[in-house]
Design a protein around this motif. Structure first.
Motif, PDB file in Angstrom:
ATOM      1  N   ALA A 150       0.847  -1.180   0.000  1.00 50.99           N
ATOM      2  CA  ALA A 150       0.000   0.000   0.000  1.00 50.99           C
ATOM      3  C   ALA A 150       0.893   1.244   0.000  1.00 50.99           C
ATOM      4  O   ALA A 150       2.110   1.163   0.178  1.00 50.99           O
ATOM      5  CB  ALA A 150      -0.935  -0.007   1.204  1.00 50.99           C
ATOM      6  N   ASN A 151       0.272   2.388  -0.188  1.00 46.99           N
ATOM      7  CA  ASN A 151       0.970   3.658  -0.393  1.00 46.99           C
ATOM      8  C   ASN A 151       1.205   4.373   0.936  1.00 46.99           C
ATOM      9  O   ASN A 151       0.289   4.543   1.741  1.00 46.99           O
ATOM     10  CB  ASN A 151       0.098   4.511  -1.323  1.00 46.99           C
ATOM     11  N   HIS A 152       2.437   4.806   1.148  1.00 46.39           N
ATOM     12  CA  HIS A 152       2.792   5.552   2.368  1.00 46.39           C
ATOM     13  C   HIS A 152       3.386   6.909   1.998  1.00 46.39           C
ATOM     14  O   HIS A 152       4.176   7.456   2.764  1.00 46.39           O
ATOM     15  CB  HIS A 152       3.772   4.731   3.199  1.00 46.39           C
ATOM     16  N   SER A 153       3.015   7.404   0.810  1.00 47.21           N
ATOM     17  CA  SER A 153       3.510   8.656   0.217  1.00 47.21           C
ATOM     18  C   SER A 153       4.846   8.407  -0.470  1.00 47.21           C
ATOM     19  O   SER A 153       5.464   7.350  -0.289  1.00 47.21           O
ATOM     20  CB  SER A 153       3.635   9.796   1.234  1.00 47.21           C
ATOM     21  N   TYR A 154       5.301   9.363  -1.227  1.00 46.58           N
ATOM     22  CA  TYR A 154       6.613   9.227  -1.849  1.00 46.58           C
ATOM     23  C   TYR A 154       7.718   9.605  -0.874  1.00 46.58           C
ATOM     24  O   TYR A 154       8.680   8.878  -0.682  1.00 46.58           O
ATOM     25  CB  TYR A 154       6.735  10.094  -3.103  1.00 46.58           C
ATOM     26  N   SER A 155       7.572  10.747  -0.222  1.00 46.34           N
ATOM     27  CA  SER A 155       8.683  11.338   0.532  1.00 46.34           C
ATOM     28  C   SER A 155       8.648  11.090   2.026  1.00 46.34           C
ATOM     29  O   SER A 155       9.634  11.334   2.716  1.00 46.34           O
ATOM     30  CB  SER A 155       8.686  12.854   0.311  1.00 46.34           C
ATOM     31  N   HIS A 156       7.515  10.606   2.568  1.00 45.05           N
ATOM     32  CA  HIS A 156       7.297  10.498   4.006  1.00 45.05           C
ATOM     33  C   HIS A 156       7.374  11.863   4.696  1.00 45.05           C
ATOM     34  O   HIS A 156       7.757  11.968   5.851  1.00 45.05           O
ATOM     35  CB  HIS A 156       8.257   9.516   4.674  1.00 45.05           C
ATOM     36  N   TYR A 157       6.989  12.885   3.980  1.00 48.03           N
ATOM     37  CA  TYR A 157       6.825  14.202   4.582  1.00 48.03           C
ATOM     38  C   TYR A 157       5.387  14.336   5.074  1.00 48.03           C
ATOM     39  O   TYR A 157       4.473  13.680   4.566  1.00 48.03           O
ATOM     40  CB  TYR A 157       7.134  15.307   3.571  1.00 48.03           C
ATOM     41  N   ALA A 158       5.191  15.184   6.071  1.00 45.31           N
ATOM     42  CA  ALA A 158       3.883  15.316   6.698  1.00 45.31           C
ATOM     43  C   ALA A 158       2.869  15.976   5.777  1.00 45.31           C
ATOM     44  O   ALA A 158       3.198  16.862   4.994  1.00 45.31           O
ATOM     45  CB  ALA A 158       4.019  16.126   7.987  1.00 45.31           C
ATOM     46  N   PHE A 159       1.618  15.534   5.904  1.00 44.43           N
ATOM     47  CA  PHE A 159       0.521  16.115   5.123  1.00 44.43           C
ATOM     48  C   PHE A 159      -0.159  17.253   5.875  1.00 44.43           C
ATOM     49  O   PHE A 159      -1.008  17.939   5.322  1.00 44.43           O
ATOM     50  CB  PHE A 159      -0.495  15.034   4.764  1.00 44.43           C
ATOM     51  N   PRO A 162       1.620  20.418  13.117  1.00 45.60           N
ATOM     52  CA  PRO A 162       2.879  19.702  13.344  1.00 45.60           C
ATOM     53  C   PRO A 162       2.699  18.198  13.247  1.00 45.60           C
ATOM     54  O   PRO A 162       1.604  17.678  13.456  1.00 45.60           O
ATOM     55  CB  PRO A 162       3.256  20.115  14.770  1.00 45.60           C
ATOM     56  N   CYS A 163       3.809  17.505  12.948  1.00 45.50           N
ATOM     57  CA  CYS A 163       3.750  16.049  12.826  1.00 45.50           C
ATOM     58  C   CYS A 163       5.125  15.458  13.131  1.00 45.50           C
ATOM     59  O   CYS A 163       5.897  15.134  12.215  1.00 45.50           O
ATOM     60  CB  CYS A 163       3.275  15.644  11.434  1.00 45.50           C
ATOM     61  N   TYR A 164       5.449  15.384  14.406  1.00 46.34           N
ATOM     62  CA  TYR A 164       6.673  14.720  14.870  1.00 46.34           C
ATOM     63  C   TYR A 164       7.946  15.249  14.213  1.00 46.34           C
ATOM     64  O   TYR A 164       8.904  14.497  14.006  1.00 46.34           O
ATOM     65  CB  TYR A 164       6.568  13.209  14.654  1.00 46.34           C
ATOM     66  N   GLY A 165       7.942  16.521  13.855  1.00 45.77           N
ATOM     67  CA  GLY A 165       9.140  17.121  13.288  1.00 45.77           C
ATOM     68  C   GLY A 165       9.380  16.826  11.826  1.00 45.77           C
ATOM     69  O   GLY A 165      10.419  17.237  11.277  1.00 45.77           O
ATOM     70  N   LEU A 166       8.453  16.137  11.157  1.00 47.07           N
ATOM     71  CA  LEU A 166       8.630  15.857   9.733  1.00 47.07           C
ATOM     72  C   LEU A 166       8.477  17.142   8.919  1.00 47.07           C
ATOM     73  O   LEU A 166       7.665  18.012   9.265  1.00 47.07           O
ATOM     74  CB  LEU A 166       7.576  14.856   9.252  1.00 47.07           C
ATOM     75  N   PRO A 167       9.231  17.280   7.830  1.00 45.50           N
ATOM     76  CA  PRO A 167       8.981  18.395   6.914  1.00 45.50           C
ATOM     77  C   PRO A 167       7.543  18.315   6.409  1.00 45.50           C
ATOM     78  O   PRO A 167       6.986  17.217   6.279  1.00 45.50           O
ATOM     79  CB  PRO A 167       9.981  18.150   5.773  1.00 45.50           C
ATOM     80  N   THR A 168       6.937  19.455   6.130  1.00 47.87           N
ATOM     81  CA  THR A 168       5.525  19.483   5.745  1.00 47.87           C
ATOM     82  C   THR A 168       5.364  19.818   4.272  1.00 47.87           C
ATOM     83  O   THR A 168       5.976  20.762   3.763  1.00 47.87           O
ATOM     84  CB  THR A 168       4.755  20.516   6.585  1.00 47.87           C
ATOM     85  N   LEU A 169       4.527  19.043   3.597  1.00 43.18           N
ATOM     86  CA  LEU A 169       4.215  19.288   2.193  1.00 43.18           C
ATOM     87  C   LEU A 169       3.231  20.448   2.061  1.00 43.18           C
ATOM     88  O   LEU A 169       2.386  20.656   2.936  1.00 43.18           O
ATOM     89  CB  LEU A 169       3.562  18.054   1.570  1.00 43.18           C
ATOM     90  N   GLY A 170       3.310  21.157   0.953  1.00 42.49           N
ATOM     91  CA  GLY A 170       2.272  22.104   0.611  1.00 42.49           C
ATOM     92  C   GLY A 170       1.026  21.340   0.188  1.00 42.49           C
ATOM     93  O   GLY A 170       1.115  20.236  -0.368  1.00 42.49           O
TER      94      GLY A 170
END
Length: 290
Positions: A150-159, A162-170
């Protein structure tokens, strides 16, 4: 003789099946696998929603709600019987390539071998970047009828943040993330790819759910947190999992040696105990199908 002892006796052959013959950092199975040379990352999404996403027929999915938001599945039907779905996140963010090149292992072929040996169906939520780093492992997982990807996004950046310090997508990048991940996974030759999506970090909001609905995929989260991320006590992970499982549960674990080093040891305790309690293991698609 313990499960892990027996596993050690058969692991050589099993690893050959799950690695170079085409799991989650580094260069595949221990010591590196010639088949796991990273695929070249594309700077743009690999295809459109119609070409990159799974076909409309096949694994069941849930329709968006009347508000146009993707529904979020956290467990199976109310009366599914004693079934449980083990899910494993194959995490690798878009900027972790240098760490993999230096030898960090974001894969876990031993865990995949263990699941095969125990004959446990499972769903692997894979990032597109992981699939590019370990193409032969992605292909092997995605052509084995025991598993589905299944799909877990391409980059594993946050949608959302805040989200555990992950970079956030536009917000405008969400659709492309989903499409690009499907494209990267399918490029490896994986065939058992299902129209399900897990948000990086489990973080989402209405905007991201609306964007996901447009991609015609079902959001899949969990109701049991194994606690394997960054854990060092396999017994504690196993106990937390066993304490949380109910009929129809979705368990979240990880398929990443560097970030979840004791997952295999925990699974070797969880599986026989749940079977002793009368549970049957299923993939997420089977849980959705009911």
């Amino acid at each position: 003789m313990t499960t892990l002892t027996v596993l050690g006796m058969v692991l050589g052959g099993a690893l050959a099946a799950c690695g170079g013959s085409g799991g989650t950092g580094g260069t595949g199975s221990p010591g590196g696998s010639p088949g796991d040379r990273p695929a070249t990352a594309s700077a743009t999404p690999s295809g459109t929603a119609s070409s990159a996403s799974p076909a409309a027929s096949g694994p069941p999915r849930t329709a968006p709600g009347p508000d146009g938001l993707a529904r979020v599945l956290t467990r199976g039907p109310k009366s599914p019987g004693k079934v449980v779905a083990l899910t494993f996140d194959a995490d690798m963010t878009a900027d972790e390539g240098p760490r993999a090149a230096e030898g960090e292992h974001f894969d876990n072929p031993e865990l995949i071998a263990l699941l095969r040996w125990l004959k446990v169906p499972a769903t692997v939520f894979m990032t597109g970047r992981w699939a590019e780093e370990y193409p032969s492992q992605a292909r092997s997982i995605g052509t084995d009828p025991l598993f589905e990807i299944a799909n877990h996004s391409y980059s594993h950046y946050a949608f959302t943040s805040p989200c555990y310090g992950l970079p956030t997508l536009g917000k405008e990048a969400i659709g492309g993330e989903v499409e690009r991940a499907f494209g990267a996974i399918r490029k490896t030759g994986a065939r058992n790819v299902v129209p399900y999506f897990r948000f990086p970090g489990g973080c989402y909001d209405d905007v991201s759910l609306r964007a996901l609905a447009a991609e015609k995929v079902t959001a899949v989260q969990w109701d049991v947190v194994s606690g394997d991320a960054f854990a060092t006590d396999a017994d504690a992970v196993a106990q937390q999992t066993l304490d949380g499982v109910k009929p129809g549960s979705l368990v979240v674990m990880h398929c990443t040696r560097s970030a979840a080093p004791v997952t295999g040891q925990a699974v070797s305790q969880v599986v026989p105990e749940l079977r002793k309690r009368g549970y049957r293991f299923v993939k997420v698609s089977d849980l959705v199908r009911g």
